[in-house]
Design a protein around this motif. Structure first.
Motif, mmCIF file in Angstrom:
data_model
loop_
_atom_site.group_PDB
_atom_site.id
_atom_site.type_symbol
_atom_site.label_atom_id
_atom_site.label_comp_id
_atom_site.label_asym_id
_atom_site.label_seq_id
_atom_site.Cartn_x
_atom_site.Cartn_y
_atom_site.Cartn_z
ATOM 1 N N GLY A 22 0.803 -1.212 0.000
ATOM 2 C CA GLY A 22 0.000 0.000 0.000
ATOM 3 C C GLY A 22 0.837 1.264 0.000
ATOM 4 N N SER A 23 1.893 1.301 0.801
ATOM 5 C CA SER A 23 2.736 2.490 0.851
ATOM 6 C C SER A 23 3.474 2.689 -0.464
ATOM 7 C CB SER A 23 3.731 2.380 2.004
ATOM 8 O OG SER A 23 3.056 2.372 3.253
ATOM 9 N N ALA A 24 3.974 1.593 -1.049
ATOM 10 C CA ALA A 24 4.665 1.708 -2.334
ATOM 11 C C ALA A 24 3.718 2.215 -3.410
ATOM 12 C CB ALA A 24 5.244 0.352 -2.730
ATOM 13 N N ALA A 25 2.512 1.663 -3.460
ATOM 14 C CA ALA A 25 1.537 2.113 -4.466
ATOM 15 C C ALA A 25 1.183 3.578 -4.268
ATOM 16 C CB ALA A 25 0.290 1.242 -4.401
ATOM 17 N N ALA A 26 1.033 4.009 -3.024
ATOM 18 C CA ALA A 26 0.696 5.407 -2.754
ATOM 19 C C ALA A 26 1.788 6.335 -3.275
ATOM 20 C CB ALA A 26 0.489 5.612 -1.255
ATOM 21 N N ALA A 58 15.440 -10.387 -4.813
ATOM 22 C CA ALA A 58 16.102 -9.473 -5.751
ATOM 23 C C ALA A 58 15.152 -8.891 -6.787
ATOM 24 C CB ALA A 58 17.259 -10.197 -6.445
ATOM 25 N N ASN A 59 14.014 -9.565 -7.043
ATOM 26 C CA ASN A 59 13.038 -8.988 -7.973
ATOM 27 C C ASN A 59 12.490 -7.651 -7.475
ATOM 28 O OD1 ASN A 59 11.790 -10.644 -5.913
ATOM 29 N ND2 ASN A 59 9.855 -10.365 -6.939
ATOM 30 N N ALA A 60 12.629 -7.385 -6.179
ATOM 31 C CA ALA A 60 12.128 -6.131 -5.605
ATOM 32 C C ALA A 60 13.122 -4.991 -5.728
ATOM 33 C CB ALA A 60 11.779 -6.336 -4.133
ATOM 34 N N TYR A 61 14.367 -5.275 -6.064
ATOM 35 C CA TYR A 61 15.392 -4.226 -6.059
ATOM 36 C C TYR A 61 15.021 -3.043 -6.954
ATOM 37 C CZ TYR A 61 19.966 -2.011 -5.806
ATOM 38 O OH TYR A 61 20.985 -1.109 -5.586
ATOM 39 N N PRO A 62 14.570 -3.261 -8.206
ATOM 40 C CA PRO A 62 14.219 -2.110 -9.039
ATOM 41 C C PRO A 62 13.124 -1.231 -8.438
ATOM 42 C CG PRO A 62 14.429 -4.080 -10.394
ATOM 43 C CD PRO A 62 14.448 -4.533 -8.967
ATOM 44 N N VAL A 63 12.183 -1.851 -7.716
ATOM 45 C CA VAL A 63 11.119 -1.064 -7.091
ATOM 46 C C VAL A 63 11.686 -0.259 -5.920
ATOM 47 C CG1 VAL A 63 8.768 -1.109 -6.199
ATOM 48 C CG2 VAL A 63 9.557 -2.945 -7.703
ATOM 49 N N LEU A 64 12.524 -0.892 -5.116
ATOM 50 C CA LEU A 64 13.161 -0.171 -4.012
ATOM 51 C C LEU A 64 13.973 1.010 -4.534
ATOM 52 C CD1 LEU A 64 14.435 -3.256 -1.984
ATOM 53 C CD2 LEU A 64 12.561 -1.736 -1.317
ATOM 54 N N ASP A 65 14.640 0.794 -5.653
ATOM 55 C CA ASP A 65 15.436 1.855 -6.257
ATOM 56 C C ASP A 65 14.539 2.998 -6.740
ATOM 57 O OD1 ASP A 65 17.842 3.032 -7.129
ATOM 58 O OD2 ASP A 65 17.583 2.223 -9.146
ATOM 59 N N LEU A 67 11.662 3.783 -5.619
ATOM 60 C CA LEU A 67 11.112 4.449 -4.433
ATOM 61 C C LEU A 67 12.152 5.308 -3.718
ATOM 62 C CD1 LEU A 67 9.067 1.445 -3.001
ATOM 63 C CD2 LEU A 67 8.103 3.537 -3.979
ATOM 64 N N GLY A 68 13.425 5.142 -4.076
ATOM 65 C CA GLY A 68 14.492 5.902 -3.426
ATOM 66 C C GLY A 68 14.861 5.380 -2.060
ATOM 67 N N LEU A 69 14.598 4.085 -1.800
ATOM 68 C CA LEU A 69 14.814 3.523 -0.463
ATOM 69 C C LEU A 69 16.172 2.861 -0.273
ATOM 70 C CD1 LEU A 69 11.310 1.918 0.213
ATOM 71 C CD2 LEU A 69 12.248 3.984 1.237
ATOM 72 N N ILE A 70 16.937 2.661 -1.356
ATOM 73 C CA ILE A 70 18.197 1.924 -1.225
ATOM 74 C C ILE A 70 19.153 2.592 -0.233
ATOM 75 C CG2 ILE A 70 20.214 1.037 -2.443
ATOM 76 C CD1 ILE A 70 17.668 -0.436 -3.164
ATOM 77 N N PRO A 71 19.429 3.910 -0.344
ATOM 78 C CA PRO A 71 20.349 4.511 0.642
ATOM 79 C C PRO A 71 19.864 4.371 2.079
ATOM 80 C CG PRO A 71 20.044 5.968 -1.247
ATOM 81 C CD PRO A 71 19.027 4.872 -1.389
ATOM 82 N N ILE A 118 9.056 2.862 4.961
ATOM 83 C CA ILE A 118 8.312 3.090 3.717
ATOM 84 C C ILE A 118 7.019 3.850 3.990
ATOM 85 C CG2 ILE A 118 7.074 0.862 3.748
ATOM 86 C CD1 ILE A 118 7.494 0.773 0.698
ATOM 87 N N ARG A 119 6.414 3.644 5.156
ATOM 88 C CA ARG A 119 5.182 4.378 5.479
ATOM 89 C C ARG A 119 5.479 5.870 5.661
ATOM 90 N NH1 ARG A 119 3.735 1.621 9.875
ATOM 91 N NH2 ARG A 119 2.754 0.032 8.579
ATOM 92 N N SER A 120 6.603 6.185 6.298
ATOM 93 C CA SER A 120 6.941 7.602 6.477
ATOM 94 C C SER A 120 7.257 8.243 5.137
ATOM 95 C CB SER A 120 8.115 7.754 7.444
ATOM 96 O OG SER A 120 9.312 7.214 6.890
ATOM 97 N N ARG A 121 7.885 7.491 4.227
ATOM 98 C CA ARG A 121 8.149 8.032 2.888
ATOM 99 C C ARG A 121 6.840 8.319 2.166
ATOM 100 N NH1 ARG A 121 13.426 7.645 0.886
ATOM 101 N NH2 ARG A 121 14.768 7.879 2.726
ATOM 102 N N ALA A 122 5.877 7.438 2.340
ATOM 103 C CA ALA A 122 4.574 7.684 1.723
ATOM 104 C C ALA A 122 3.928 8.940 2.299
ATOM 105 C CB ALA A 122 3.664 6.476 1.926
ATOM 106 N N ALA A 123 3.978 9.076 3.618
ATOM 107 C CA ALA A 123 3.360 10.236 4.266
ATOM 108 C C ALA A 123 4.010 11.539 3.827
ATOM 109 C CB ALA A 123 3.447 10.089 5.779
ATOM 110 N N GLU A 124 5.319 11.492 3.483
ATOM 111 C CA GLU A 124 6.047 12.686 3.061
ATOM 112 C C GLU A 124 5.853 12.997 1.580
ATOM 113 O OE1 GLU A 124 9.967 11.484 4.025
ATOM 114 O OE2 GLU A 124 9.652 11.603 6.198
ATOM 115 N N THR A 125 5.236 12.097 0.831
ATOM 116 C CA THR A 125 5.092 12.273 -0.608
ATOM 117 C C THR A 125 3.948 13.247 -0.913
ATOM 118 O OG1 THR A 125 5.906 10.026 -1.016
ATOM 119 C CG2 THR A 125 4.686 11.088 -2.802
ATOM 120 N N PRO A 126 4.197 14.313 -1.650
ATOM 121 C CA PRO A 126 3.108 15.228 -2.018
ATOM 122 C C PRO A 126 2.003 14.486 -2.758
ATOM 123 C CG PRO A 126 5.243 16.211 -2.520
ATOM 124 C CD PRO A 126 5.512 14.789 -2.147
#
Length: 421
Positions: A22-26, A58-65, A67-71, A118-126
């Protein structure tokens, strides 16, 4: 941002469930211009899923990237999820080819770290309003399609309307139930328990999985020096296991080939688990509704693929429906495209997992390929691609691979015969 009371009541998309899917989709939908209400039934922004493999394939890596979550994951101490697998023919140990690229990876990370991140990243997303403490109590339907949700909050009942309702609310999805989406259930004849240990050394410092046929076990190193250790025995062993859960769990681990030394490690959690975890598959769409993550498909936890598929399904949905969700296309056609992608990418994996969930030993083809992978580096790398869900079952067991596995095993038997003579 978190808006528990005063958020607008009309959105392009309303998502039930602020976990991984849900957070990723948001985030992804909002970046494409959608106004998103992200609902979470729990009121604590740091809430997380407890019963999990805590692994992102590893199939999730491109999505994490994307989303900007790798760092942030690296900073949090997430561990690359390299792994080796024990079989009765020896260890399958994937390694990069000499002079070749590194093997693809993602991360092992505890959900207590990952979910709030990931939830906090979603909350910060305009464009995203995170609405905590919202329990879905029904759907709003007009002219045969869903156009919003009814929720219960501490402040009372409320309605939230949107062009698209997304169920990211897990295997017991309320959205799917209210929408009347049928579920196909596959029995899982294994049960599972896990615990977290600190300072538990593993061979090579990487994940270990044991194929004991039919029992299973795995140990995944996570952030902060914590290792998730799980056992998944055949249900025939459940009555004896229940008589002494802690003793049975520890004895099971001690008996593993090259068992991790749990007696010198610190257990930092209770032993938790489930005795009944069936696999579920649902059609991932209905008029005005999409399902992602476990709401659409719940796999067997022994494979550790649920987190990766949660993120992937969020991305597939976004790619299919983002224009239509913002009023620039046909939503029904977009949902049909998402359903096709979801089925094409995951149905084969689910069929194979449902068959293996019968707690059976390897079938002849699996014996051929697994035994050869324990003897051949290129086949071990091929196994890694499948375990990472970067290839599907048809690629994993394609005729060329089966022929190579047969040749490897013939060569092995000839060598063993010469050595014996």
């Amino acid at each position: 941002m978190t808006k528990p009371e005063n958020a607008a009541r009309e959105y392009d998309v309303v998502i039930s469930g602020a976990g991984l899917a849900g957070s990723a989709a948001a985030i992804l939908l909002a970046r494409r211009g959608a106004r998103v209400a992200l609902l979470e039934r729990r009121s604590d922004p740091a809430a997380y899923k407890v019963l999990c493999t805590h692994s992102l394939t590893a199939n999730a890596y491109p999505v994490l990237d994307e989303l900007g979550l790798i760092p942030a994951l690296e900073k949090a101490g997430a561990v690359h999820n390299d792994a080796r697998w024990w079989t009765r023919w020896g260890w399958i140990e994937p390694r990069a080819a000499a002079g070749g690229p590194e093997l693809p990876h993602a991360y092992n990370v505890r959900r207590s770290v990952l979910d709030p991140l990931i939830r906090s990243r979603a909350a910060e997303t305009p464009g995203v309003d995170l609405l905590l403490g919202h329990q879905v109590t029904g759907l709003i339907r007009e002219a045969g399609r869903t156009v919003g949700l009814r929720t219960s909050t501490r402040q009372g009942e409320r309605e939230i309307r949107a062009r698209l309702v997304v169920g990211a609310d897990g295997k017991d999805s309320a959205v799917a139930e209210f929408a009347g989406v049928p579920s196909r259930r596959f029995e899982n004849t294994r049960f599972g328990y896990l615990a977290h240990f600190r300072n538990l050394p593993l061979h090579g410092g990487i994940g270990q999985t044991w194929f004991l046929e039919p029992d299973m076990a795995y140990a995944f190193p996570n952030d902060d020096g914590v290792t998730v250790l799980a056992v998944l025995p055949d249900k025939k062993r459940l009555p004896a296991f229940r008589e002494d859960l802690e003793g049975s769990f520890l004895d099971f681990v001690r008996a593993l080939p090259e068992a991790p030394p749990i007696d010198t490690a610190e257990r930092v959690s209770k032993i938790i688990g489930t005795v009944d975890y069936p696999l579920h598959s649902r059609r991932p769409t209905a008029p005005g509704v999409a399902l992602i993550g476990d709401a659409a498909l719940t796999g067997d936890p022994l494979w550790g693929v649920g987190c990766g598929w949660a993120l992937q399904s969020a991305r597939w949905l976004t790619e299919a429906v983002a224009p239509a969700a913002t009023g620039r296309g046909d939503l029904d056609k977009s949902l049909a495209a998402y359903a096709r992608t979801h089925g094409r990418r995951l149905q084969g994996h689910q069929r194979l997992a449902a068959d293996f969930a019968k707690a059976r030993p390897f079938n002849p083809v699996e014996r051929l390929v697994f035994s050869a992978a324990a003897r051949d580096e290129s086949l071990a790398r091929h196994m890694h691609l499948f375990a990472s869900r970067l290839i599907g079952p048809l690629q994993f067991l394609n005729p060329r691979v089966v022929a190579k596995a047969a040749a490897v095993n013939v060569k092995h038997r000839r060598k063993a015969a010469r050595t014996a003579s």
